[in-house]
Design a protein around this motif. Structure first.
Motif, PDB file in Angstrom:
ATOM      1  N   THR A   2       0.839  -1.186   0.000  1.00 50.51           N
ATOM      2  CA  THR A   2       0.000   0.000   0.000  1.00 50.51           C
ATOM      3  C   THR A   2       0.876   1.239   0.000  1.00 50.51           C
ATOM      4  O   THR A   2       1.889   1.287   0.691  1.00 50.51           O
ATOM      5  CB  THR A   2      -0.887   0.010   1.259  1.00 50.51           C
ATOM      6  N   ASN A   3       0.496   2.224  -0.774  1.00 51.60           N
ATOM      7  CA  ASN A   3       1.271   3.463  -0.828  1.00 51.60           C
ATOM      8  C   ASN A   3       1.206   4.207   0.500  1.00 51.60           C
ATOM      9  O   ASN A   3       0.224   4.104   1.224  1.00 51.60           O
ATOM     10  CB  ASN A   3       0.722   4.366  -1.930  1.00 51.60           C
ATOM     11  N   HIS A  21       4.589  12.209   3.255  1.00 52.55           N
ATOM     12  CA  HIS A  21       3.818  10.964   3.258  1.00 52.55           C
ATOM     13  C   HIS A  21       4.444   9.979   4.244  1.00 52.55           C
ATOM     14  O   HIS A  21       5.641  10.063   4.531  1.00 52.55           O
ATOM     15  CB  HIS A  21       3.830  10.337   1.861  1.00 52.55           C
ATOM     16  N   HIS A  23       3.857   5.947   6.651  1.00 49.34           N
ATOM     17  CA  HIS A  23       3.165   4.733   7.077  1.00 49.34           C
ATOM     18  C   HIS A  23       3.095   4.764   8.611  1.00 49.34           C
ATOM     19  O   HIS A  23       4.037   5.226   9.263  1.00 49.34           O
ATOM     20  CB  HIS A  23       3.951   3.483   6.670  1.00 49.34           C
ATOM     21  N   GLY A  38      -1.181   3.566   5.297  1.00 50.81           N
ATOM     22  CA  GLY A  38      -0.141   3.095   4.387  1.00 50.81           C
ATOM     23  C   GLY A  38       0.039   1.596   4.520  1.00 50.81           C
ATOM     24  O   GLY A  38      -0.934   0.856   4.691  1.00 50.81           O
ATOM     25  N   ASP A  39       1.282   1.149   4.474  1.00 48.46           N
ATOM     26  CA  ASP A  39       1.596  -0.283   4.446  1.00 48.46           C
ATOM     27  C   ASP A  39       2.152  -0.734   5.790  1.00 48.46           C
ATOM     28  O   ASP A  39       3.319  -0.470   6.095  1.00 48.46           O
ATOM     29  CB  ASP A  39       2.621  -0.544   3.340  1.00 48.46           C
ATOM     30  N   THR A 277       8.177   8.722   4.870  1.00 49.81           N
ATOM     31  CA  THR A 277       9.025   8.065   3.866  1.00 49.81           C
ATOM     32  C   THR A 277      10.177   8.927   3.367  1.00 49.81           C
ATOM     33  O   THR A 277      11.160   8.399   2.864  1.00 49.81           O
ATOM     34  CB  THR A 277       8.190   7.618   2.648  1.00 49.81           C
TER      35      THR A 277
ATOM     36  N   ASN B   3       1.004  12.536 -10.606  1.00 55.40           N
ATOM     37  CA  ASN B   3       1.719  12.377  -9.346  1.00 55.40           C
ATOM     38  C   ASN B   3       3.208  12.662  -9.512  1.00 55.40           C
ATOM     39  O   ASN B   3       3.759  12.465 -10.595  1.00 55.40           O
ATOM     40  CB  ASN B   3       1.550  10.953  -8.822  1.00 55.40           C
ATOM     41  N   HIS B  21      10.300  12.211  -3.799  1.00 55.74           N
ATOM     42  CA  HIS B  21       9.534  12.351  -5.032  1.00 55.74           C
ATOM     43  C   HIS B  21       9.553  13.807  -5.478  1.00 55.74           C
ATOM     44  O   HIS B  21       9.707  14.717  -4.649  1.00 55.74           O
ATOM     45  CB  HIS B  21       8.079  11.930  -4.804  1.00 55.74           C
TER      46      HIS B  21
END
Lengths: 331, 331
Positions: A2-3, A21, A23, A38-39, A277, B3, B21
């Motif tokens: 999962t993102n 972002h 998790h 998230g994951d 992340t 994205n 990112h």
């Protein structure tokens, strides 16, 4: 997989400038996931957020009692401190007490984060030493255990009895084998684990009184030491210190490099593990505060909370130019 | 909206620990996109990456010539400097030359990034002043233009003639209206724009010799000043300085807060604009280096390149613990 989900937003004026972002997992004392973002099974390096686990062998081996360590020493063993005088004086005294010196350390010299100490060193023309390393409390714990075990001097080697004891404790409280290890900033091994496993370990610490054995007893002592001495675990102005104080000792908190954060919540027997992340500390601090507010443990209007989850971004003339806040829809 | 794409990875041992990112655009001198990653139309705040645009009115108004400014002053007007002596001595002399003083600044005091200067201040028991602000060159340019125009002292006000001249130049070279402005770290307005618009502006600077008029002439002078004095644009050890040197003056580079980066490439008449969404400078430096290598402008084996796009992460004992490198599939 999962993102990761948006956790924190950095606004400047009316513009969303940056986003973090991450998790996160909340785990109960049976090891089950209560909530996740998230994951939850992503493999992470918990870095300094695992210091209370790395301190378990110091206590459960009997070394802490053999050397008559106080609760403040246990807090320092779990600390990423600022190298203020309250930290370095205690580390020096502890070293003296166990008959070891700064040159026995393997953590490396680091400039103090504490500005008063930093400037005092510069004015005195002195270089920072290994006692100023933010991990020097953990390393004094390692040296204490090394002496207690009669082991060799290279206590950060993966094969050293101290690190093997840490690994055994780590895999036990995480409830899963570690897929490998890396070298941390302070040269000690850092063990990889799933985020779920790390949250499970924190739930172990949260529910230690319900468990039996020397490990559970050690976990309870370390957790209590962290909340009893929040200023030793980090330092004035820091998130761990200020947020633990804001919750009046109900929750133990610990940050880690690259935007890791954990929470240990005894009254609910819950553990929280969180990784942003991109490795940004401001993102992790905002996200852990948002989770603690959601859980009803942290007052959203407390100054320590507002400093992390509605933090004004002030410029060089102290003008408010923006704000850091939880991402829309997170918590 | 597209994205952002993975641009940079932070590895520790065998584990991917953090990821950055971002969005990036390469634009040609007709304003068309040559290549893009992520969303080229995302609205961004270019922050200090827009300093060469903010310096256009200083030159095109005739103020720079009226005050006989040298190329090094123009480089400083585009700089986010370290506040080393090479920067602060020149800013002080420039202030003296125009009959202005440190208290005319509106940028605020900032601790020098240059360690030698920082420690000298601490040893002398002196506080940093506004001359040490990384934007003090830009602000001396603003003060020079303010005096030339006979305008009022509050030169960072959005309605001030200096800022209105900056806005007019900004919208012109970006080729689109700005959707609004924010207050920057140095208290000057910073104008929002699409990433495409910012890359278009950089292509304007890259192709200035093909254009006519005082604005194009000013753009060429400023771009040449940046590459002639890379050490004034940032400072020793910094990415802008080291990468401009590594390319031997073929490309002008400028970083901005919250992980912005631009490149101006005269020989190809190209402009590049890049934003890492989490605001991490290490991510933006790795990504811009990767793009410049892809374009054949930067030697992938040059030490300045390796320091950004295969950067070893060394711990407090100088042990290599990991690496920062371009994300798989990016460039």
């Amino acid at each position: 997989m999962t993102n990761p989900v948006p956790m924190a937003e950095v606004w400047r004026g009316d513009f969303l400038e940056s986003v973090h972002h991450g998790h996160a997992v909340i785990c109960d004392d049976s090891g089950q996931i209560v909530e996740a973002w998230g994951d939850p099974e992503i493999v992470v390096l918990p870095r300094s957020s695992s210091k209370m686990i790395q301190a378990l062998p110091l206590v459960e081996s009997g070394a802490a009692d053999a050397y008559r360590l106080w609760e403040e020493h246990l807090a320092l063993a779990c600390a990423s401190h600022n190298a203020a005088a309250i930290h370095t004086d205690r580390v020096q005294a502890w070293l003296d007490h166990i008959g070891r010196g700064e040159d026995d350390f393997r953590c490396g010299a680091q400039e103090p984060r504490d500005i008063e100490m930093r400037d005092a060193l510069i004015r005195a023309g002195q270089q920072p030493c290994q006692i100023h390393n933010n991990c020097s409390g953990k390393h004094t714990g390692f040296l204490t255990l090394t002496k207690h075990l009669g082991a060799g001097p290279d206590y950060v080697d993966f094969d050293h009895p101290v690190q093997q004891a840490c690994l055994e404790a780590f895999e036990d409280v995480c409830g899963e084998p570690s897929p490998g290890h890396v070298i941390d900033g302070c040269s000690a091994p850092n063990f990889a684990v799933s985020l779920h496993g790390m949250a499970r370990a924190m739930a172990y610490f949260a529910s230690a009184e319900d468990r039996s054995g020397v490990r559970a007893e050690a976990a309870a002592r370390l957790r209590k030491a962290m909340v009893a001495y929040p200023e030793l675990v980090a330092g004035e102005g820091r998130a761990c210190t200020e947020l633990m104080r804001a919750m009046g000792g109900r929750v133990a908190l610990k940050t880690g490099a690259e935007a890791f954060f954990i929470a240990i919540i005894p009254e609910r027997k819950l553990g929280v593990a969180l990784k942003v992340t991109d490795g940004s500390t401001r993102g992790a601090e905002c996200a852990i505060a948002a989770i603690l507010v959601k859980l009803g443990l942290l007052d959203p209007n407390h100054p320590a909370t507002l400093k992390r989850m509605n933090a004004p971004i002030r410029n060089w003339r102290a003008i408010d130019t923006g704000i850091i806040r939880p991402a829309a829809g997170f918590c």
